[in-house]
Design a protein around this motif. Sequence first.
Motif, PDB file in Angstrom:
ATOM      1  N   VAL A  36       0.812  -1.221   0.000  1.00 22.79           N
ATOM      2  CA  VAL A  36       0.000   0.000   0.000  1.00 22.79           C
ATOM      3  C   VAL A  36       0.843   1.266   0.000  1.00 22.79           C
ATOM      4  O   VAL A  36       0.334   2.347  -0.284  1.00 22.79           O
ATOM      5  CB  VAL A  36      -0.971   0.033   1.199  1.00 22.79           C
TER       6      VAL A  36
ATOM      7  N   HIS B  18      -2.203   3.555  -8.995  1.00 19.35           N
ATOM      8  CA  HIS B  18      -3.629   3.256  -8.891  1.00 19.35           C
ATOM      9  C   HIS B  18      -3.877   1.943  -8.155  1.00 19.35           C
ATOM     10  O   HIS B  18      -4.758   1.868  -7.286  1.00 19.35           O
ATOM     11  CB  HIS B  18      -4.227   3.183 -10.299  1.00 19.35           C
ATOM     12  N   ALA B  19      -3.117   0.908  -8.479  1.00 15.45           N
ATOM     13  CA  ALA B  19      -3.331  -0.404  -7.859  1.00 15.45           C
ATOM     14  C   ALA B  19      -3.090  -0.346  -6.355  1.00 15.45           C
ATOM     15  O   ALA B  19      -3.845  -0.930  -5.571  1.00 15.45           O
ATOM     16  CB  ALA B  19      -2.420  -1.445  -8.498  1.00 15.45           C
ATOM     17  N   SER B  20      -2.050   0.345  -5.932  1.00 17.57           N
ATOM     18  CA  SER B  20      -1.748   0.443  -4.506  1.00 17.57           C
ATOM     19  C   SER B  20      -2.850   1.185  -3.763  1.00 17.57           C
ATOM     20  O   SER B  20      -3.200   0.834  -2.631  1.00 17.57           O
ATOM     21  CB  SER B  20      -0.411   1.147  -4.290  1.00 17.57           C
TER      22      SER B  20
ATOM     23  N   LEU C 251      -6.003   1.176  -4.591  1.00 19.55           N
ATOM     24  CA  LEU C 251      -7.119   0.234  -4.494  1.00 19.55           C
ATOM     25  C   LEU C 251      -6.875  -0.789  -3.386  1.00 19.55           C
ATOM     26  O   LEU C 251      -7.799  -1.161  -2.659  1.00 19.55           O
ATOM     27  CB  LEU C 251      -7.324  -0.476  -5.831  1.00 19.55           C
ATOM     28  N   LEU C 252      -5.644  -1.255  -3.259  1.00 14.51           N
ATOM     29  CA  LEU C 252      -5.326  -2.201  -2.190  1.00 14.51           C
ATOM     30  C   LEU C 252      -5.518  -1.557  -0.823  1.00 14.51           C
ATOM     31  O   LEU C 252      -5.982  -2.202   0.119  1.00 14.51           O
ATOM     32  CB  LEU C 252      -3.891  -2.712  -2.333  1.00 14.51           C
TER      33      LEU C 252
ATOM     34  N   ASP D 191     -12.405  -4.007  -4.775  1.00 13.35           N
ATOM     35  CA  ASP D 191     -11.205  -3.184  -4.930  1.00 13.35           C
ATOM     36  C   ASP D 191      -9.950  -4.027  -5.118  1.00 13.35           C
ATOM     37  O   ASP D 191      -9.045  -3.636  -5.861  1.00 13.35           O
ATOM     38  CB  ASP D 191     -11.049  -2.270  -3.722  1.00 13.35           C
ATOM     39  N   ALA D 192      -9.882  -5.183  -4.451  1.00 13.13           N
ATOM     40  CA  ALA D 192      -8.737  -6.065  -4.627  1.00 13.13           C
ATOM     41  C   ALA D 192      -8.666  -6.581  -6.060  1.00 13.13           C
ATOM     42  O   ALA D 192      -7.592  -6.624  -6.672  1.00 13.13           O
ATOM     43  CB  ALA D 192      -8.810  -7.233  -3.650  1.00 13.13           C
TER      44      ALA D 192
ATOM     45  N   ALA E  37      -7.547  -3.873  -8.408  1.00 10.67           N
ATOM     46  CA  ALA E  37      -6.098  -3.671  -8.314  1.00 10.67           C
ATOM     47  C   ALA E  37      -5.359  -4.694  -9.166  1.00 10.67           C
ATOM     48  O   ALA E  37      -4.422  -4.363  -9.902  1.00 10.67           O
ATOM     49  CB  ALA E  37      -5.647  -3.767  -6.858  1.00 10.67           C
TER      50      ALA E  37
ATOM     51  N   TRP F  92      -5.871  -3.926 -12.892  1.00 16.98           N
ATOM     52  CA  TRP F  92      -5.068  -2.790 -13.343  1.00 16.98           C
ATOM     53  C   TRP F  92      -3.650  -3.225 -13.725  1.00 16.98           C
ATOM     54  O   TRP F  92      -3.166  -2.898 -14.815  1.00 16.98           O
ATOM     55  CB  TRP F  92      -5.033  -1.736 -12.249  1.00 16.98           C
TER      56      TRP F  92
ATOM     57  N   VAL G 283      -0.179  -8.184  -7.239  1.00 18.31           N
ATOM     58  CA  VAL G 283       0.157  -6.798  -7.559  1.00 18.31           C
ATOM     59  C   VAL G 283       1.646  -6.557  -7.404  1.00 18.31           C
ATOM     60  O   VAL G 283       2.282  -5.913  -8.253  1.00 18.31           O
ATOM     61  CB  VAL G 283      -0.656  -5.825  -6.675  1.00 18.31           C
TER      62      VAL G 283
ATOM     63  N   GLU H  18       4.094  -5.183 -10.277  1.00 18.31           N
ATOM     64  CA  GLU H  18       4.692  -3.870 -10.087  1.00 18.31           C
ATOM     65  C   GLU H  18       6.215  -3.918 -10.008  1.00 18.31           C
ATOM     66  O   GLU H  18       6.889  -2.964 -10.375  1.00 18.31           O
ATOM     67  CB  GLU H  18       4.123  -3.206  -8.836  1.00 18.31           C
TER      68      GLU H  18
END
Length: 281
Positions: free
Chosen positions: A147, A152-154, A156-157, A177-178, A181, A184, A270, A274
Amino acid sequence: MTADKPSLPLSVGREVRSTSSLSVLHAGVPPHTSPSLLGWVWSMVRDHDLEGYVQAKQGGSKFRTVYEAATMNDDLMLDVVDSILQHLPAFDESGDYVTQNKLRVLVAALQSILAESSSAFAVDFSDGMRLVQRVDKTAEQASADAVEQDGHASGLLKTAWSATFNRNPNPSSSCRDAVLAVEWVACRTLTPGDEQPSLGKAIGHLQGTLTTWTVATLDDHQQASAETLLAMLKTVWQNYQRHLGADGSPAQPATQEEAEAILFLAVTIVRWFERGLVKHI
């Protein structure tokens, strides 16, 4: 206000878990903790004129005072403590050194009360201040790393963590939301040219080109790493679709256990994408 890495948010009433040192954590407010915690509540409400704020935060109390409410049961006491903590950042922004220093002392006192009484709870500083559940350090670090990344993904996490572990958890919101993420990061790597990307399409592409992908070359003759990734993506996506009722069945809310499982899996996925560990070969 600063602190060490935060623990994960709590869900009041969850099963008591043991730490790595095998000491038992108390999920409620045990008798040996209650007097100190009540004293802390009383000092905060009295010295900072928080009576009206905390009453409003609780949606209007049936009790004459916040202190009276805090003495009724564990849940109300923890609600009151949590409400007070959520208000404190407003004080911290005042710029007044004396006020800020006093608040640091008061929060440190609360942390000591919780730690010395083997409470399952701690103070979290990751998004303002709130009461959180202590968890295994390894899981704590993994979540914090995920987090704290930009993107964007972080984000959402982060909202998924909150929806899963706060005092009023929303497992369905967490799952949504998971999955978003995961969608994405997966689409940006697997189907970067798609103008209408979806996780389902990314999974389909990976399945059709499986031998051209690897996760940090963690492959052997029994299990290709891309197959592991595919299974993880399918687990996240298919369970989410099932709860949406995508096959024509009525939508069903996710359970707390399902939300936690999907969330922990999403954090790993994620992070793989990433950090560039999912590669085309």
